[in-house]
Design a protein around this motif. Structure first.
Motif, mmCIF file in Angstrom:
data_model
loop_
_atom_site.group_PDB
_atom_site.id
_atom_site.type_symbol
_atom_site.label_atom_id
_atom_site.label_comp_id
_atom_site.label_asym_id
_atom_site.label_seq_id
_atom_site.Cartn_x
_atom_site.Cartn_y
_atom_site.Cartn_z
ATOM 1 N N CYS A 230 39.943 49.401 41.344
ATOM 2 C CA CYS A 230 38.834 48.587 41.856
ATOM 3 C C CYS A 230 38.331 49.069 43.212
ATOM 4 O O CYS A 230 37.553 48.373 43.869
ATOM 5 N N TYR A 231 38.762 50.231 43.613
ATOM 6 C CA TYR A 231 38.396 50.751 44.933
ATOM 7 C C TYR A 231 36.891 50.851 45.109
ATOM 8 O O TYR A 231 36.349 50.475 46.150
ATOM 9 N N ASP A 232 36.176 51.345 44.105
ATOM 10 C CA ASP A 232 34.722 51.504 44.219
ATOM 11 C C ASP A 232 34.028 50.160 44.400
ATOM 12 O O ASP A 232 33.071 50.048 45.170
ATOM 13 N N TRP A 233 34.507 49.127 43.707
ATOM 14 C CA TRP A 233 33.936 47.788 43.853
ATOM 15 C C TRP A 233 34.172 47.278 45.274
ATOM 16 O O TRP A 233 33.293 46.657 45.874
ATOM 17 N N TYR A 234 35.363 47.511 45.781
ATOM 18 C CA TYR A 234 35.705 47.081 47.134
ATOM 19 C C TYR A 234 34.824 47.780 48.169
ATOM 20 O O TYR A 234 34.315 47.152 49.095
ATOM 21 N N SER B 155 28.045 37.932 48.351
ATOM 22 C CA SER B 155 28.910 37.203 47.418
ATOM 23 C C SER B 155 28.918 37.814 46.018
ATOM 24 O O SER B 155 29.946 37.788 45.335
ATOM 25 N N GLU B 156 27.800 38.374 45.580
ATOM 26 C CA GLU B 156 27.775 38.998 44.250
ATOM 27 C C GLU B 156 28.662 40.235 44.210
ATOM 28 O O GLU B 156 29.322 40.504 43.203
ATOM 29 N N TRP B 157 28.687 40.998 45.301
ATOM 30 C CA TRP B 157 29.551 42.177 45.364
ATOM 31 C C TRP B 157 31.019 41.748 45.340
ATOM 32 O O TRP B 157 31.844 42.369 44.670
ATOM 33 N N LEU B 158 31.326 40.684 46.079
ATOM 34 C CA LEU B 158 32.693 40.173 46.093
ATOM 35 C C LEU B 158 33.085 39.660 44.712
ATOM 36 O O LEU B 158 34.205 39.885 44.250
ATOM 37 N N GLU B 159 32.173 39.011 44.045
ATOM 38 C CA GLU B 159 32.430 38.508 42.695
ATOM 39 C C GLU B 159 32.749 39.661 41.735
ATOM 40 O O GLU B 159 33.665 39.569 40.917
ATOM 41 N N ASP B 160 31.998 40.760 41.856
ATOM 42 C CA ASP B 160 32.276 41.946 41.027
ATOM 43 C C ASP B 160 33.660 42.509 41.323
ATOM 44 O O ASP B 160 34.402 42.875 40.410
ATOM 45 N N TYR B 161 34.010 42.574 42.596
ATOM 46 C CA TYR B 161 35.326 43.086 42.991
ATOM 47 C C TYR B 161 36.437 42.182 42.451
ATOM 48 O O TYR B 161 37.423 42.657 41.888
ATOM 49 N N GLN B 162 36.264 40.869 42.586
ATOM 50 C CA GLN B 162 37.266 39.925 42.088
ATOM 51 C C GLN B 162 37.404 40.032 40.568
ATOM 52 O O GLN B 162 38.507 39.940 40.031
ATOM 53 N N GLU B 163 36.293 40.226 39.864
ATOM 54 C CA GLU B 163 36.347 40.382 38.406
ATOM 55 C C GLU B 163 37.107 41.648 38.040
ATOM 56 O O GLU B 163 37.904 41.657 37.103
#
Length: 107
Positions: free
Chosen positions: A39-43, A66-74
């Protein structure tokens, strides 16, 4: 100890998340088997959003990103994916039960 120990999982109140560096970046980039974490790229996308944000406060930046954080959490937890699997499986069972009832009830 007069000074608090540094935390590698969270930023202190003095640090701002940075796209370039920071203790969280080092930990987020390490996979369990070595190499880059899945998940490094999402982070990094989330941190980049923070860096590029024009919001004056951290709270507003978090809201903007928040949408970027949501993607990272997913990516980390697969909660939406797992919920989708549960709903699809439930619907399949429902349809199979209905088909079985329709097949037996006509004779």
């Amino acid at each position: 100890l007069s000074e608090p120990l540094p935390c590698v999982w969270a930023f202190t109140h003095q640090e701002t998340p940075s796209f370039q560096s920071g203790p969280g970046v080092a930990m987020a980039s390490m996979g369990l088997q070595g190499g880059t974490a899945r998940c490094y790229d999402w982070y990094m996308d989330y941190l980049k959003c923070h860096d590029e944000s024009k919001a004056p406060t951290l709270q507003l930046r978090k809201k903007q990103c928040s949408e970027w954080l949501e993607d990272y959490q997913e990516c980390l937890h697969h909660e939406k994916e797992n919920m989708r699997k549960v709903l699809v499986d439930r619907e399949r069972r429902k349809q199979a039960t209905a088909a079985a009832a329709a097949g037996h009830g006509g004779h």
